[in-house]
Design an enzyme around this catalytic site. Structure first.
Site, PDB file in Angstrom:
ATOM      1  N   LYS A  30      31.444 -21.855  94.424  1.00 50.11           N
ATOM      2  CA  LYS A  30      30.749 -23.133  94.524  1.00 50.11           C
ATOM      3  C   LYS A  30      29.977 -23.229  95.837  1.00 50.11           C
ATOM      4  O   LYS A  30      28.797 -23.591  95.865  1.00 50.11           O
ATOM      5  CB  LYS A  30      31.756 -24.274  94.409  1.00 50.11           C
ATOM      6  CG  LYS A  30      31.116 -25.650  94.304  1.00 50.11           C
ATOM      7  CD  LYS A  30      32.197 -26.714  94.069  1.00 50.11           C
ATOM      8  CE  LYS A  30      32.673 -26.688  92.645  1.00 50.11           C
ATOM      9  NZ  LYS A  30      34.095 -26.658  92.446  1.00 50.11           N
ATOM     10  N   ARG A  99      35.965 -30.701  97.459  1.00 49.18           N
ATOM     11  CA  ARG A  99      36.071 -29.960  96.195  1.00 49.18           C
ATOM     12  C   ARG A  99      36.469 -28.515  96.453  1.00 49.18           C
ATOM     13  O   ARG A  99      36.006 -27.878  97.398  1.00 49.18           O
ATOM     14  CB  ARG A  99      34.729 -29.987  95.449  1.00 49.18           C
ATOM     15  CG  ARG A  99      34.145 -31.371  95.261  1.00 49.18           C
ATOM     16  CD  ARG A  99      32.783 -31.333  94.610  1.00 49.18           C
ATOM     17  NE  ARG A  99      32.856 -31.049  93.182  1.00 49.18           N
ATOM     18  CZ  ARG A  99      31.807 -30.752  92.429  1.00 49.18           C
ATOM     19  NH1 ARG A  99      30.601 -30.659  92.979  1.00 49.18           N
ATOM     20  NH2 ARG A  99      31.939 -30.543  91.146  1.00 49.18           N
ATOM     21  N   GLY A 108      38.772 -26.703  86.488  1.00 49.66           N
ATOM     22  CA  GLY A 108      39.823 -27.699  86.360  1.00 49.66           C
ATOM     23  C   GLY A 108      41.179 -27.275  86.875  1.00 49.66           C
ATOM     24  O   GLY A 108      42.135 -28.049  86.811  1.00 49.66           O
ATOM     25  N   MET A 110      42.032 -26.313  90.041  1.00 53.11           N
ATOM     26  CA  MET A 110      42.371 -26.730  91.393  1.00 53.11           C
ATOM     27  C   MET A 110      41.814 -28.132  91.631  1.00 53.11           C
ATOM     28  O   MET A 110      41.211 -28.737  90.755  1.00 53.11           O
ATOM     29  CB  MET A 110      41.852 -25.715  92.409  1.00 53.11           C
ATOM     30  CG  MET A 110      42.588 -24.383  92.326  1.00 53.11           C
ATOM     31  SD  MET A 110      42.050 -23.217  93.568  1.00 53.11           S
ATOM     32  CE  MET A 110      40.343 -22.965  93.116  1.00 53.11           C
ATOM     33  N   ARG A 343      26.387 -22.191  88.637  1.00 56.23           N
ATOM     34  CA  ARG A 343      27.123 -20.929  88.568  1.00 56.23           C
ATOM     35  C   ARG A 343      26.654 -20.197  87.326  1.00 56.23           C
ATOM     36  O   ARG A 343      26.094 -20.809  86.414  1.00 56.23           O
ATOM     37  CB  ARG A 343      28.636 -21.173  88.505  1.00 56.23           C
ATOM     38  CG  ARG A 343      29.060 -22.011  87.307  1.00 56.23           C
ATOM     39  CD  ARG A 343      30.509 -22.449  87.408  1.00 56.23           C
ATOM     40  NE  ARG A 343      30.845 -23.398  86.361  1.00 56.23           N
ATOM     41  CZ  ARG A 343      31.915 -24.173  86.373  1.00 56.23           C
ATOM     42  NH1 ARG A 343      32.747 -24.122  87.381  1.00 56.23           N
ATOM     43  NH2 ARG A 343      32.169 -24.997  85.380  1.00 56.23           N
ATOM     44  N   HIS A 459      36.652 -30.102  79.463  1.00 52.22           N
ATOM     45  CA  HIS A 459      37.657 -29.152  79.932  1.00 52.22           C
ATOM     46  C   HIS A 459      38.081 -28.204  78.818  1.00 52.22           C
ATOM     47  O   HIS A 459      38.148 -26.987  78.996  1.00 52.22           O
ATOM     48  CB  HIS A 459      38.874 -29.923  80.471  1.00 52.22           C
ATOM     49  CG  HIS A 459      40.025 -29.041  80.848  1.00 52.22           C
ATOM     50  ND1 HIS A 459      41.028 -28.710  79.948  1.00 52.22           N
ATOM     51  CD2 HIS A 459      40.325 -28.401  82.002  1.00 52.22           C
ATOM     52  CE1 HIS A 459      41.897 -27.922  80.559  1.00 52.22           C
ATOM     53  NE2 HIS A 459      41.501 -27.709  81.792  1.00 52.22           N
ATOM     54  N   SER A 789      45.695  16.727  77.649  1.00 51.94           N
ATOM     55  CA  SER A 789      45.506  15.358  77.155  1.00 51.94           C
ATOM     56  C   SER A 789      46.634  14.524  77.741  1.00 51.94           C
ATOM     57  O   SER A 789      47.813  14.825  77.522  1.00 51.94           O
ATOM     58  CB  SER A 789      45.554  15.311  75.627  1.00 51.94           C
ATOM     59  OG  SER A 789      45.352  13.982  75.173  1.00 51.94           O
ATOM     60  N   THR A 792      49.627   8.836  78.194  1.00 53.57           N
ATOM     61  CA  THR A 792      49.965   7.810  79.191  1.00 53.57           C
ATOM     62  C   THR A 792      51.045   6.848  78.720  1.00 53.57           C
ATOM     63  O   THR A 792      51.637   6.152  79.550  1.00 53.57           O
ATOM     64  CB  THR A 792      48.706   7.022  79.597  1.00 53.57           C
ATOM     65  OG1 THR A 792      48.041   6.545  78.428  1.00 53.57           O
ATOM     66  CG2 THR A 792      47.758   7.915  80.387  1.00 53.57           C
ATOM     67  N   CYS A 857      45.172  10.339  75.449  1.00 51.45           N
ATOM     68  CA  CYS A 857      45.394   9.937  74.067  1.00 51.45           C
ATOM     69  C   CYS A 857      46.419   8.818  73.939  1.00 51.45           C
ATOM     70  O   CYS A 857      46.789   8.433  72.836  1.00 51.45           O
ATOM     71  CB  CYS A 857      45.808  11.124  73.206  1.00 51.45           C
ATOM     72  SG  CYS A 857      47.311  11.956  73.778  1.00 51.45           S
ATOM     73  N   TYR A 877      37.021  12.767  77.888  1.00 47.70           N
ATOM     74  CA  TYR A 877      37.041  11.858  76.747  1.00 47.70           C
ATOM     75  C   TYR A 877      38.260  10.954  76.799  1.00 47.70           C
ATOM     76  O   TYR A 877      39.245  11.233  77.508  1.00 47.70           O
ATOM     77  CB  TYR A 877      37.016  12.632  75.422  1.00 47.70           C
ATOM     78  CG  TYR A 877      38.276  13.416  75.122  1.00 47.70           C
ATOM     79  CD1 TYR A 877      39.353  12.816  74.464  1.00 47.70           C
ATOM     80  CD2 TYR A 877      38.385  14.764  75.480  1.00 47.70           C
ATOM     81  CE1 TYR A 877      40.513  13.539  74.192  1.00 47.70           C
ATOM     82  CE2 TYR A 877      39.531  15.479  75.207  1.00 47.70           C
ATOM     83  CZ  TYR A 877      40.602  14.854  74.567  1.00 47.70           C
ATOM     84  OH  TYR A 877      41.745  15.567  74.302  1.00 47.70           O
TER      85      TYR A 877
END
Length: 905
Positions: A30, A99, A108, A110, A343, A459, A789, A792, A857, A877
């Site tokens: 802001k 503000r 809305g 804060m 904004r 809001h 590969s 994860t 993968c 990839y």
């Protein structure tokens, strides 16, 4: 608390003339944009900003920086001189707003306090100066109400109830019908509420009001709703908020005054035009609160054409300057237009794609920048189903289409119930007269939001768009009774628990469940809609163009996790460039499960050989179908990797069966033998037991059977003039010796098949990196692997010591609420832990084998933020489920565009 350092040499306060839009880290969004508009020569009320650095000191130490008060005093003196009046002076008071303004928009969440400087003494001066006694008392009651709630912690409902009672006594429906005497009496009541509930009088010293309001804004950064919003939007907790102190301009000075919110384009659709809301004789919070229904912004042309024309010019200036949709707050004070905020506006997913392509066509941005204006999360929203236009429906009412989507659920009338029912597995629609920041929990829990008040800038609308939630606002014909937990529409009563359907694209609300149909965007990806067709939806065209930008720009290729030809074909339609993970254990679920069970439980070589002979032709057929579906594209086949318990009888059920048989003296030798074998193989933690490469080494012939099936299927496809490109992946390797043994056996089988068929076979052999030791010894493993590969999912489990099947249900919610996690590490890759292992393994693997092919993968391969990480560390990839392929393609393009922009800077 940390020690409060002196900070005397640090600057904490900046006049609006000192900043610019690039200082959001320091001035908040802001403050930075107020400074930018000031620099553009737009009509911004004078003021200054207290920086986020001051907030951080306050939050760390519990007290403001020692130098802050003097800095604020100096800037306040300058403001008073420029305005020709002092804060709160009796005869002609300067009033200011206080503000919040964080780096990222948190609508809305804060605190804000308007009309700081009014007191029992200065209210009379404001009445004389303005010539409007009613306006002065209205401004004073607003100050006490906002200050009491946000600064002193008084329940806001107490002020609302007193206001409603005053309107009832007067016999009016809106607060603008209360006169000066009514409002004066209301001020007296409000002060009594403050005294009773806060234990102190409302402060009459204007500087005390301002200082307390500043602290309240700082404190609101750590308020429950602000923390919840940051978790939802993944906003860091350590940014702090700036505080903007701005001279007041008044929209509640009569019919020639007002306040409004404007968008340079429709935030719901992206269309250019005049969009926004205006409310005469009102202050800003009246618009966003939805307390009084606004009029469309276009009506301002009739109400005040001079201000309207000036506003249109400013909107054009701002959009061209920011090169994006702008969200603007303005006030008209007796015919004088003032800009209070701008904004880059929140928008729906569909609007984001349309606006990005529109701005490219206008020459305001290039393709790389267009990719930064959309996200994979937005694309995923566009792939959700929509209501079936041909379904029989019972229209309940309609309102303003504030945030699109098709939401169906049980009606609930407060946030507590929405959260409670949602946690019990119910889908709910949150119905309110209007929402406020305290409703955030319920809004997150709900499938959709429906309000009887407010518009596209209320809001409910702003927050819903930011979260991608379906929302309909301002359905005025709905009479919402939150106390009796029902709403009434033209005689039809909807009780809590009744099912309703909300269409955020049309604003229509239906009683009962309306069936849904696939999204046109999914139909486009499936090839059932073509962007070049005459009747192609404008959104489909925009998505097509953005995806084309992404595909041209991305370096990462995108593959699919698919285990059968049907999934593979769908993945290919979605743009997959191969299969990164074919889980062969999924080929043996259902009727085939017993075959693997017999193999695992075999006691003799003959039993094992028989089981393998039965499995081989089934595997070969599966692979032929898969290679045909992905002809010309790589297919990475992971050899069998089941946690052992998935292919064994349940030990409890088997034990009960044997016990019952013994009780009946009806012994079954096969069951007894089976139970002994299951006990022998039973594991306390199957995910860390006999699986993956370990299973292949312990059960002779298992992996060689699978390799033979892959090799024979490859040869068969080549004989059929196909172009199969199989890659064989050995799972759960922890040491290079495991891989070397399996590789040697595999190469021997491939050579045998090549000799038998006369077809040249070039099958790449690689491994999954899914154990910490594999990542740490990646340089050694790369000596025997042609590709890695990263698995994860398992890597996250083993790095964290988490069992995914257990922890997400047991304590992840608490970890997220306490801020230990910003997001589940199974959803977005943990860059500092798991990510560090991936990064190091990439470097070590390529140091050993420069041409090492690298992919991922785990399901992280389809997560937007994780895709950016995989781009950064140099993978070739990502692979993910078919439905997530478009998102991965888009994010791979965005990652490339972002790094290109960083390089150019």
């Amino acid at each position: 608390m940390l020690e409060n350092k002196d900070h005397r040499d640090q600057k904490f306060v900046y006049d609006f003339t000192e900043g610019n839009r690039d200082l959001k880290d320091l001035l908040g969004g802001k403050g930075a944009n107020l400074a930018e508009m000031t620099n553009l020569g737009l009509p911004v009320p004078p003021g200054f900003t207290i920086s986020t650095e001051a907030c951080k000191v306050y939050l760390d130490s519990g007290d403001e920086p020692a130098a802050l008060r003097d800095e604020v005093s100096a800037h306040l003196d300058a403001l008073e001189r420029s305005m020709g009046k002092r804060l709160g002076q009796a005869d002609d008071p300067l009033l200011v707003s206080v503000r919040s303004g964080a780096k990222f928009s948190m609508p809305g969440m804060m605190d804000t306090v308007l009309n700081i400087g009014l007191s029992d003494e200065s209210v009379a001066g404001l009445a004389r100066q303005s010539g409007d006694e009613r306006f002065a008392w209205d401004s004073y009651r607003r100050l006490i109400q906002m200050f009491g709630k946000t600064v002193l912690g008084v329940e806001g409902d107490l002020f609302e109830e007193a206001l409603e009672e005053a309107k009832d006594v007067k016999g009016v429906e809106v607060d603008t019908d209360l006169d000066a005497a009514d409002l004066s009496e209301l001020v007296t009541q409000f002060k009594k509420i403050v005294k009773t509930r806060a234990g102190r009088d409302f402060p009459q010293d204007p500087r005390e009001q301002m200082d307390l309001a500043v602290k309240a804004v700082f404190d609101s950064w750590n308020g429950d709703r602000a923390k919840l919003y940051r978790r939802q939007e993944r906003i860091p907790n350590d940014l702090g908020t700036a505080v903007n102190i701005c001279s007041m301009v008044f929209g509640n000075l009569g019919p020639d005054s007002g306040t409004g919110v404007a968008f340079t384009r429709d935030p719901a659709s992206g269309q250019q035009g005049v969009y926004g809301d205006y409310l005469q004789n009102a202050q800003g919070e009246d618009v966003v609160a939805g307390i009084r229904n606004t009029v469309p912004l276009a009506e301002l042309e009739t109400i005040d054409k001079t201000s309207y024309d000036r506003l249109m010019q400013i909107m054009e200036t701002l959009e061209n300057h920011y090169q994006d949709l702008c969200d603007i707050e303005f006030t008209i004070e007796r015919g004088q237009l003032w800009m209070l905020q701008t904004r880059v506006g929140k928008r729906t997913a569909g609007a984001a794609f349309r606006i990005a392509t529109q701005l490219v066509d206008q020459g305001l941005i290039d393709e790389a920048e267009a990719l930064q204006r959309v996200t994979g999360a937005q694309l995923a929203q566009l792939m959700f189903p929509r209501f079936d236009d041909d379904a029989k429906v019972e229209l309940l009412g309609r309102g303003i289409a504030a945030s699109p989507g098709a939401a169906v659920g049980k009606a609930v009338f407060d946030s507590y119930t929405a959260v409670k029912w949602s946690r019990s597995g119910e889908k709910v629609i949150l119905i309110r007269r209007e929402t406020n920041p305290d409703d955030l929990d319920g809004m997150i829990a709900a499938e959709g939001i429906l309000t009887s008040r407010g518009g596209k800038t209320s809001h409910a609308a702003v927050v819903a768009r930011g979260m991608g939630k379906t929302c309909v606002c301002g359905a005025e014909e709905l009479e919402v009774d939150t106390k009796r937990r029902r709403m009434t529409v033209n005689g039809t009563v909807v009780e809590e628990g009744d099912v309703v359907s909300v269409d955020g694209s049309t604003g229509k609300v239906y009683i009962g469940e309306v069936p849904v149909v696939p999204s046109p965007v999914v139909e486009y990806f499936e090839g059932r809609t073509h962007a070049g067709a005459d009747d192609a939806d404008e959104l489909v065209v925009a998505v097509h163009r953005i995806m084309a930008y992404a595909d041209r720009m991305r370096r990462l290729r995108v593959r699919a996790n698919a285990d059968n030809a049907e999934d593979a074909l769908r993945a290919r339609r979605f743009g997959a460039q191969g299969i990164g993970l074919c889980r062969t254990e999924h080929m043996f679920l259902g009727e085939r499960r017993e075959m693997v069970e017999r193999l695992i439980l075999a006691d003799t070589d003959d039993e094992r050989a028989t089981a393998l002979e039965q499995l081989l032709p089934l595997q070969k057929k599966d692979f032929i179908e898969l290679f045909e579906a992905m002809d010309g594209l790589p297919v990475t086949v992971r050899l069998l990797d089941p946690p052992l318990h998935e292919f064994l009888p349940d030990i409890t059920e088997l034990s009960v069966r044997v016990a019952l048989a013994e009780a009946r003296k009806d012994h079954n030798e096969n069951d007894l033998r089976l139970l002994q074998a299951v006990h022998r193989l039973h594991e306390q933690n199957p995910m860390l037991g006999l699986r993956g490469v370990r299973l292949g080494l312990v059960i002779p012939g298992l992996f060689t059977m699978q390799v033979r099936a892959i090799a024979e299927a490859t040869a068969a496809r080549k004989d059929a003039k196909g172009d199969p490109r199989a890659e064989i992946m050995i799972p759960l390797v922890g040491t290079v010796q495991e891989l070397e043994i399996v590789r040697e056996e595999a190469e021997q089988v491939i050579a045998e098949v090549q000799a038998a068929t006369g077809v040249e076979l070039k099958l790449a052999l690689g491994t999954m990196i899914e154990l910490p030791r594999a990542a740490l010894t990646a340089g050694q493993i790369a000596e025997a692997a042609e590709f890695f590969s990263f698995g994860t999912n398992d890597l996250t489990q083993t790095v964290w010591g988490f069992s995914r099947d257990d922890v997400e249900a047991s304590f992840f919610t608490a970890y997220l609420e306490k801020g230990i996690f910003g997001v589940s590490p199974f959803e977005t890759i943990d860059r500092d832990g798991v990510g560090a292992l991936v990064r190091d393994a990439v470097a070590a693997g390529r140091a050993t084998r420069p041409d090492l092919k690298l992919g991922v993968c785990g399901e992280h391969g389809g997560d937007p933020e994780s895709v950016h990480f995989f781009h950064e560390v140099g993978l070739d990839y990502v692979s993910c489920s078919p439905f997530r392929i478009p998102v991965a393609r888009l994010e791979a393009g965005r990652a490339a565009a972002l790094s290109k922009g960083s390089d150019s800077r």
